[in-house]
Design a protein around this motif. Sequence first.
Motif, PDB file in Angstrom:
ATOM      1  N   HIS A  11      61.121   6.125  -1.428  1.00  0.00           N
ATOM      2  CA  HIS A  11      61.918   4.936  -1.721  1.00  0.00           C
ATOM      3  C   HIS A  11      63.404   5.127  -1.437  1.00  0.00           C
ATOM      4  O   HIS A  11      64.148   4.158  -1.363  1.00  0.00           O
ATOM      5  CB  HIS A  11      61.672   4.480  -3.159  1.00  0.00           C
ATOM      6  CG  HIS A  11      60.353   3.811  -3.330  1.00  0.00           C
ATOM      7  ND1 HIS A  11      59.157   4.498  -3.250  1.00  0.00           N
ATOM      8  CD2 HIS A  11      60.028   2.522  -3.531  1.00  0.00           C
ATOM      9  CE1 HIS A  11      58.155   3.654  -3.417  1.00  0.00           C
ATOM     10  NE2 HIS A  11      58.660   2.446  -3.594  1.00  0.00           N
ATOM     11  N   ASP A  12      63.856   6.368  -1.260  1.00  0.00           N
ATOM     12  CA  ASP A  12      65.247   6.607  -0.877  1.00  0.00           C
ATOM     13  C   ASP A  12      65.491   6.234   0.584  1.00  0.00           C
ATOM     14  O   ASP A  12      66.632   6.020   0.980  1.00  0.00           O
ATOM     15  CB  ASP A  12      65.635   8.067  -1.102  1.00  0.00           C
ATOM     16  CG  ASP A  12      65.816   8.392  -2.573  1.00  0.00           C
ATOM     17  OD1 ASP A  12      66.088   7.466  -3.370  1.00  0.00           O
ATOM     18  OD2 ASP A  12      65.691   9.574  -2.928  1.00  0.00           O
ATOM     19  N   LYS A  15      63.960   0.551   3.472  1.00  0.00           N
ATOM     20  CA  LYS A  15      64.912  -0.526   3.728  1.00  0.00           C
ATOM     21  C   LYS A  15      64.192  -1.861   3.646  1.00  0.00           C
ATOM     22  O   LYS A  15      62.971  -1.923   3.805  1.00  0.00           O
ATOM     23  CB  LYS A  15      65.494  -0.367   5.134  1.00  0.00           C
ATOM     24  CG  LYS A  15      66.228   0.921   5.356  1.00  0.00           C
ATOM     25  CD  LYS A  15      66.616   1.077   6.801  1.00  0.00           C
ATOM     26  CE  LYS A  15      67.238   2.450   7.012  1.00  0.00           C
ATOM     27  NZ  LYS A  15      67.342   2.807   8.404  1.00  0.00           N
ATOM     28  N   ARG A  33      59.499  -5.798   1.507  1.00  0.00           N
ATOM     29  CA  ARG A  33      60.592  -5.207   0.735  1.00  0.00           C
ATOM     30  C   ARG A  33      61.827  -6.045   0.970  1.00  0.00           C
ATOM     31  O   ARG A  33      62.288  -6.195   2.086  1.00  0.00           O
ATOM     32  CB  ARG A  33      60.809  -3.766   1.189  1.00  0.00           C
ATOM     33  CG  ARG A  33      61.618  -2.956   0.238  1.00  0.00           C
ATOM     34  CD  ARG A  33      60.996  -2.816  -1.135  1.00  0.00           C
ATOM     35  NE  ARG A  33      59.689  -2.214  -1.105  1.00  0.00           N
ATOM     36  CZ  ARG A  33      59.203  -1.412  -2.037  1.00  0.00           C
ATOM     37  NH1 ARG A  33      59.918  -1.136  -3.107  1.00  0.00           N
ATOM     38  NH2 ARG A  33      57.992  -0.915  -1.940  1.00  0.00           N
ATOM     39  N   TYR A  36      67.035  -3.108  -1.335  1.00  0.00           N
ATOM     40  CA  TYR A  36      66.958  -1.649  -1.311  1.00  0.00           C
ATOM     41  C   TYR A  36      66.520  -1.140  -2.683  1.00  0.00           C
ATOM     42  O   TYR A  36      67.107  -1.525  -3.703  1.00  0.00           O
ATOM     43  CB  TYR A  36      68.317  -1.034  -0.957  1.00  0.00           C
ATOM     44  CG  TYR A  36      68.696  -1.193   0.486  1.00  0.00           C
ATOM     45  CD1 TYR A  36      68.298  -0.248   1.431  1.00  0.00           C
ATOM     46  CD2 TYR A  36      69.438  -2.287   0.921  1.00  0.00           C
ATOM     47  CE1 TYR A  36      68.636  -0.386   2.764  1.00  0.00           C
ATOM     48  CE2 TYR A  36      69.779  -2.438   2.257  1.00  0.00           C
ATOM     49  CZ  TYR A  36      69.372  -1.492   3.168  1.00  0.00           C
ATOM     50  OH  TYR A  36      69.692  -1.626   4.491  1.00  0.00           O
ATOM     51  N   ALA A  39      68.991   0.590  -5.886  1.00  0.00           N
ATOM     52  CA  ALA A  39      70.380   0.362  -5.467  1.00  0.00           C
ATOM     53  C   ALA A  39      71.153  -0.516  -6.446  1.00  0.00           C
ATOM     54  O   ALA A  39      72.308  -0.822  -6.206  1.00  0.00           O
ATOM     55  CB  ALA A  39      70.400  -0.258  -4.068  1.00  0.00           C
ATOM     56  N   THR A  78      61.734  -5.306  -6.338  1.00  0.00           N
ATOM     57  CA  THR A  78      62.389  -5.080  -5.051  1.00  0.00           C
ATOM     58  C   THR A  78      61.655  -5.767  -3.904  1.00  0.00           C
ATOM     59  O   THR A  78      62.104  -5.694  -2.765  1.00  0.00           O
ATOM     60  CB  THR A  78      62.515  -3.576  -4.733  1.00  0.00           C
ATOM     61  OG1 THR A  78      61.223  -2.993  -4.637  1.00  0.00           O
ATOM     62  CG2 THR A  78      63.358  -2.865  -5.782  1.00  0.00           C
TER      63      THR A  78
END
Length: 152
Positions: A11-12, A15, A33, A36, A39, A78
Amino acid sequence: MKRIASFEVNHDKLKPGMYTSRIDGDITTYDIRMVYPNAGTYIQPAAGHTFEHLFATYARNSKFADQIIYCGPMGCQTGFYFLVRDMKPSDAIALVQESMAFIAAYEGEIPGASRIECGNYLLHDLAGAKQLAASMIPVLEGWKEENLIYEK
């Protein structure tokens, strides 16, 4: 317990976009998605609820209506999952793009938003849903099948 596939996604690196989350026989689960992960900006519940009503209404009234299984929000706020049966990836991408345009331009009453039709009929935000969809239009512009793969 076996780890589920969606927890294997980094998940880092994730996008906004549309990804193939999993394929189970003739059913494909897409990860739409929209923000982000981790975030600090998340889909607000009222906007997500309205987005869900509009997306489901549009998709289930499309020429692919019989192939739509489900569209619903992720608990992490998200994005959304979109499940289809026997649909070409290019058609799924096009339908999601069309749905975003429909929602971004939508005017009128929210479908299925009365007390009789909805379990939380007061939790809606049409302006927020429209903004969310409008933010995805440029993200998904030109999206192709090769873009459906998560970045490792």
